[in-house]
Scaffold this active site. Structure first.
Site, PDB file in Angstrom:
ATOM      1  N   GLY A  64       0.811  -1.218   0.000  1.00 53.63           N
ATOM      2  CA  GLY A  64       0.000   0.000   0.000  1.00 53.63           C
ATOM      3  C   GLY A  64       0.838   1.258   0.000  1.00 53.63           C
ATOM      4  N   GLU A  65       1.898   1.284   0.800  1.00 49.86           N
ATOM      5  CA  GLU A  65       2.763   2.450   0.859  1.00 49.86           C
ATOM      6  C   GLU A  65       3.467   2.674  -0.474  1.00 49.86           C
ATOM      7  OE1 GLU A  65       5.383   1.778   4.102  1.00 49.86           O
ATOM      8  OE2 GLU A  65       3.788   1.595   5.572  1.00 49.86           O
TER       9      GLU A  65
END
Length: 427
Positions: A64-65
């Site tokens: 996600g990051e």
């Protein structure tokens, strides 16, 4: 600033631990199918050359990051046509998904271990002009050694757990020493900005930014996959339960059973957060006696439930429906990124445990783009209401799309601010 004793001790311990850490990390990457040369990237051994010109390094840990900064890299790349970009992450999954969506003039490497040898090799090869660290990536040596080589630095999308904030606050000298490397700290919200100040970050350099996960862009899709799924399902009412965790599948399946009492042909596409839990989820489905098919067996959607236990296909499942439930929220996990759902053209349903995206969900609820539910009965009732009222469903979908588009428009402002503070606009 004087070097704290705790930092010196950490450097010594990591130097001693390198052989063991190297064995663990390279073994993990090899087991995931990475070739030997790539599995040694965490030791600082680059596998691609550094291009001439300015290099901007982005470091993110998880999937996600990593995906959250790709749109930012794209915008900065437009403003800085001579620059090249390096993105590092720590997992094979993140590497695979980044490769599918990576902007031009950008390469991926696995992040170096936070120890003297790997970092020296990594920094000697890449020589970054600027370095941007994402969310909670605050490895002490990585930060201090990068700064020592003269790179301008920023922490973007800053978000730490309450436990991490408390731990850093107990070591004020070390926290101040680490946070002093940043020329700019952009947090996800006001509460995190205040937490950074409590952690002894330089106050003038702390500011509230935006949640970059709202700028990641629509998930990739495959036309053939969607065609096959639509052909198999026809006009059946469909909903997706995505990124579910242990203890949540039972609630989702109970909601689906309730729905089928009113909509006998209702179909659920169930996408666990971790596909390796597929067999465990199979047992949860079997407990309900609902007929199902499974993606990893090569089967098409069918029965009452489709277990989509694969990676990288979430965009295809979102595209099949206007009704998506996001997991990680019925249990105290913190919730998951609702922007991807909104960008796909679906309204968002979620449990109440959304601390990681609290402000986002509050804004989306206010706009009519998301709804929070408390359990199986509430979830089934919400979905049935959306299916029964075409106008209400259309308003919810339009609100979700509008919210996502409004957030995306803020990205150029963030990119311009970073370029200025990191002095990347110099001739």
């Amino acid at each position: 600033m004087r070097t704290p004793l705790a930092y010196r001790a950490y450097v010594g311990l990591t130097a001693l631990a390198v052989p063991f850490a190297a064995w663990v990390v390279t073994r993990k990457l090899r087991r995931a199918g990475l070739p030997t040369h790539r599995a040694h990237e965490p030791l600082g051994h680059a596998t691609v050359p550094r291009e001439d010109g300015p290099l901007i390094w982005f470091h993110a840990a998880s999937v996600g990051e990593s995906l959250s900064v790709l749109a930012l890299i794209t915008r900065m790349g437009v403003a800085l046509p001579a620059a090249h970009f390096l993105i590092t992450s720590g997992t094979p999954t993140s590497a695979k998904l980044i490769a599918q969506r990576m902007p031009s003039r950008c390469v991926h490497q696995f992040a170096p271990i936070d120890a003297p040898g790997p970092l020296k090799r990594f920094l000697k090869h890449w020589r970054p002009d600027a370095a941007l660290f994402v969310e909670s990536e605050m490895w002490p040596q990585m930060l201090r050694r990068t700064r020592a080589r003269g790179a301008r630095m920023a922490l973007v999308n800053a978000r730490l757990s309450e436990r991490s904030v408390a731990a850093w606050a107990k070591r004020p000298r070390l926290a101040a020493y680490i946070l002093d490397v940043f020329d700019l700290i952009l947090t996800q919200n006001d509460a995190m900005a205040q937490a950074m100040v409590r952690m002894h970050a330089p106050v003038p350099r702390v500011a509230r930014g935006q949640n970059l996960k709202g700028f990641a862009g629509p998930l990739p899709t495959d036309a053939d996959t969607q065609f096959e799924a639509r052909a198999a399902l026809g006009a059946r009412p469909i909903w997706v339960a995505a990124s579910t965790h242990p203890g949540e599948e039972e609630i989702v399946l109970a909601a689906h059973q309730r729905l089928r009492a009113t909509y006998p042909d209702a179909h659920l596409i169930l996408v666990p957060r971790h596909p390796e839990r597929g067999q465990e989820v199979v047992q949860r489905i079997a407990d309900t006696c609902l007929p199902f098919t499974r993606r990893t067996r090569g089967e098409a959607p069918g029965g009452a439930v489709y277990l989509a236990d694969t990676l990288g296909e979430l965009g295809d499942w979102f595209a099949l429906t206007e009704t998506v439930f996001l997991g990680g929220s019925l249990k105290p996990i913190g919730g998951h990124n609702p922007f991807e759902v909104a960008q796909s053209g679906a309204t968002v349903l979620s449990g109440n445990h959304v601390s990681a995206f609290a402000e986002t969900y509050a804004a989306m609820e206010a706009a009519g783009a998301a709804r929070l539910v408390s359990g199986a009965e509430d979830l089934a009732t919400r979905i049935a209401a959306l299916w029964a009222d075409d106008a209400a469903r259309a308003r919810a979908v339009a609100a979700a799309k509008g919210f996502a588009e409004a957030e995306t428009g803020k990205l150029d402002t963030i990119a311009a601010r970073l370029i200025k503070v990191l002095e990347l606009d110099r001739d």
